[in-house]
Enzyme design. Structure first.
Site, mmCIF file in Angstrom:
data_model
loop_
_atom_site.group_PDB
_atom_site.id
_atom_site.type_symbol
_atom_site.label_atom_id
_atom_site.label_comp_id
_atom_site.label_asym_id
_atom_site.label_seq_id
_atom_site.Cartn_x
_atom_site.Cartn_y
_atom_site.Cartn_z
ATOM 1 N N THR A 60 0.950 -1.340 -0.016
ATOM 2 C CA THR A 60 -0.040 -0.077 0.200
ATOM 3 C C THR A 60 0.786 1.298 -0.181
ATOM 4 O OG1 THR A 60 -1.688 1.012 0.895
ATOM 5 C CG2 THR A 60 -0.526 0.110 2.546
ATOM 6 N N LYS A 64 3.764 1.327 -3.367
ATOM 7 C CA LYS A 64 3.361 0.723 -4.674
ATOM 8 C C LYS A 64 4.219 0.886 -6.006
ATOM 9 C CE LYS A 64 -1.405 0.772 -3.394
ATOM 10 N NZ LYS A 64 -2.800 0.974 -3.941
ATOM 11 N N GLU A 76 0.285 -7.496 -17.143
ATOM 12 C CA GLU A 76 0.130 -6.672 -17.690
ATOM 13 C C GLU A 76 -0.560 -5.353 -17.122
ATOM 14 O OE1 GLU A 76 -2.345 -5.572 -21.993
ATOM 15 O OE2 GLU A 76 -2.374 -7.453 -21.273
ATOM 16 N N ASP A 100 -6.243 -2.886 -7.892
ATOM 17 C CA ASP A 100 -7.074 -1.838 -7.678
ATOM 18 C C ASP A 100 -7.821 -1.635 -8.543
ATOM 19 O OD1 ASP A 100 -5.625 -1.363 -5.017
ATOM 20 O OD2 ASP A 100 -4.029 -0.410 -6.067
ATOM 21 N N ALA A 125 -5.250 13.018 -11.007
ATOM 22 C CA ALA A 125 -4.383 12.301 -12.204
ATOM 23 C C ALA A 125 -3.039 11.683 -11.246
ATOM 24 C CB ALA A 125 -3.810 13.233 -12.962
ATOM 25 N N GLY A 127 -1.414 8.367 -8.685
ATOM 26 C CA GLY A 127 -1.034 7.131 -9.009
ATOM 27 C C GLY A 127 -2.558 6.233 -8.720
ATOM 28 N N ARG A 149 -6.569 19.212 -10.966
ATOM 29 C CA ARG A 149 -6.117 20.548 -10.489
ATOM 30 C C ARG A 149 -4.930 21.051 -11.271
ATOM 31 N NH1 ARG A 149 -4.655 21.237 -4.274
ATOM 32 N NH2 ARG A 149 -2.948 19.912 -5.184
ATOM 33 N N ALA A 152 -1.772 19.992 -16.659
ATOM 34 C CA ALA A 152 -0.491 19.290 -17.356
ATOM 35 C C ALA A 152 -0.458 17.676 -16.936
ATOM 36 C CB ALA A 152 0.428 19.941 -17.318
ATOM 37 N N ARG A 153 -0.650 17.322 -15.512
ATOM 38 C CA ARG A 153 -0.593 16.068 -15.146
ATOM 39 C C ARG A 153 -1.556 15.075 -15.779
ATOM 40 N NH1 ARG A 153 -0.335 14.827 -8.790
ATOM 41 N NH2 ARG A 153 0.762 13.002 -8.911
HETATM 42 P P1 ATR Z 1 -2.421 9.273 -5.330
HETATM 43 O O1 ATR Z 1 -1.229 8.316 -5.679
HETATM 44 O O2 ATR Z 1 -3.177 8.771 -4.137
HETATM 45 O O3 ATR Z 1 -3.244 9.465 -6.654
HETATM 46 P P2 ATR Z 1 -0.727 11.664 -5.574
HETATM 47 O O4 ATR Z 1 -0.120 11.328 -6.787
HETATM 48 O O5 ATR Z 1 -0.253 12.574 -4.464
HETATM 49 O O6 ATR Z 1 -1.600 10.643 -4.848
HETATM 50 O O7 ATR Z 1 -2.178 12.761 -6.113
HETATM 51 C C1 ATR Z 1 -3.043 13.231 -5.552
HETATM 52 C C2 ATR Z 1 -4.012 13.768 -6.483
HETATM 53 O O8 ATR Z 1 -5.010 14.598 -5.793
HETATM 54 C C3 ATR Z 1 -3.657 14.735 -7.610
HETATM 55 O O9 ATR Z 1 -4.292 14.601 -8.640
HETATM 56 C C4 ATR Z 1 -3.710 15.986 -6.811
HETATM 57 O O10 ATR Z 1 -4.008 17.200 -7.853
HETATM 58 P P3 ATR Z 1 -2.494 17.897 -8.264
HETATM 59 O O11 ATR Z 1 -1.897 16.921 -9.280
HETATM 60 O O12 ATR Z 1 -3.098 19.077 -8.967
HETATM 61 O O13 ATR Z 1 -1.866 18.070 -7.024
HETATM 62 C C5 ATR Z 1 -5.124 15.941 -6.020
HETATM 63 N N1 ATR Z 1 -5.482 16.691 -5.189
HETATM 64 C C6 ATR Z 1 -4.832 16.875 -3.829
HETATM 65 N N2 ATR Z 1 -5.515 17.736 -2.958
HETATM 66 C C7 ATR Z 1 -6.472 18.312 -3.844
HETATM 67 C C8 ATR Z 1 -7.407 19.298 -3.455
HETATM 68 N N3 ATR Z 1 -7.625 20.023 -2.510
HETATM 69 N N4 ATR Z 1 -8.273 19.617 -4.656
HETATM 70 C C9 ATR Z 1 -8.067 19.241 -5.739
HETATM 71 N N5 ATR Z 1 -7.255 17.992 -5.931
HETATM 72 C C10 ATR Z 1 -6.445 17.754 -5.075
#
Ligand code: ATR
Length: 273
Positions: A60, A64, A76, A100, A125, A127, A149, A152-153
């Site tokens: 977890t 991961k 795959e 998952d 966007a 993991g 948010r 680009a990601r």
């Molecule tokens: P995980 O592996 O759980 O997906 P992560 O890679 O840290 O964790 O991604 C967190 C996600 O939550 C991202 O999409 C992040 O947006 P950004 O790429 O713009 O950072 C999003 N996120 C976290 N807090 C947020 C908030 N308050 N409002 C909107 N999106 C949020």
């Protein structure tokens, strides 16, 4: 069978309880431990676990992606997810898989959300999103829009899949299409963990899509509360947790456990906290 879940932190993991409940359905003896491993210790902890007779494991947050690099062989779906949540010891070494996405798909099916030819909107966007894209597409989703948010990601992530699947698109949270209704909206952002919801227009709830949050807890997340206020049907990610566990359990034992009684027991336990 000797199993474990690795994470950092790990003390609140429900996986030991879930897998014990599955094993009890088949009268199987199962040893399932929680192992705390900081990222830099993970490789060593995993090796120790194997030497002590460990034959399979769950992985977890935040391990991961590292787990993927420690595998000798990958499924795959683990490859597409870029992450491993299930390890199986084979003669060749560790094989990595990822359940998952299938956990999410099965939970949506349980909830009566039809995915064939559906329009799915994913918020986030990270993991967590990467891991569920392929299984959703394989379930017949026709449009899968990733909104984040940081736009680009989302665009980078969509580009990885867009070559194979034309229906994968991306945008910022503020540029989501609102004319045609979404079948289901999946919140895969970490916003709920901070008591927030992603800043999206109410218009995305046009046509009352089913709203799902990968985060679960005693209280509905801010996103689910907001969606319920607009009369959308909602569900949190506890069912996904149980379904991904069931898929892992099946890989290790070939047995298909019943998930509903385990989910109901966990829900009750969560509500009584
Ligand atoms: P995980 O592996 O759980 O997906 P992560 O890679 O840290 O964790 O991604 C967190 C996600 O939550 C991202 O999409 C992040 O947006 P950004 O790429 O713009 O950072 C999003 N996120 C976290 N807090 C947020 C908030 N308050 N409002 C909107 N999106 C949020």
């Amino acid at each position: 069978m000797k199993l474990a879940v690795f994470g950092y932190p790990i003390e609140h993991s429900l996986s030991p309880q879930i897998h014990s409940a599955f094993a009890a359905q088949f009268g199987r003896e199962l040893e399932y431990a929680r192992i705390l491993a900081a990222p830099e210790q993970f490789s060593e902890r995993l090796q120790e676990f194997h030497q002590a007779g460990g034959g399979g494991a769950n992985v977890t947050v935040p391990l991961k992606e590292i787990a993927l690099t420690l595998c000798d062989d990958l499924s795959e779906r683990a490859h597409a997810a870029g992450a491993v949540n299930t390890l199986i010891r084979t003669k060749q070494g560790w094989r990595g898989d990822n359940t998952d996405g299938i956990g999410l798909v099965r939970d949506l099916q349980r909830l009566g959300v039809g995915l064939k030819d559906s329009r799915v909107l994913i918020l986030g966007a990270g993991g967590a999103v990467r891991g569920v894209i392929m299984p959703l597409l394989n379930a017949g989703v026709s449009t899968l829009h990733i909104a984040n948010r940081t736009a680009a990601r989302a665009e980078r992530l969509a580009a990885e899949f867009a070559e194979k699947f034309a229906g994968v698109t991306a945008s910022s949270l503020t540029a989501i299409e609102t004319e045609r209704p979404w079948t289901v909206i999946i919140n895969a952002t970490a916003a709920g963990l901070q008591g927030e919801r992603p800043h999206v227009s109410e218009k995305i709830l046009h046509g009352q899509p089913f709203c799902y949050d990968m985060v679960y807890g005693q209280q509905p997340t801010a996103f689910l509360q907001w969606a319920a206020e607009q009369n959308c049907a909602t569900a949190d990610g506890l069912g996904m947790l149980v379904e991904q566990a069931a898929a892992s359990y099946r890989i290790w034992t070939t047995e298909q456990p019943q998930t509903l009684p385990v989910l109901q027991a966990l829900r009750q336990q969560l509500e009584q906290k």
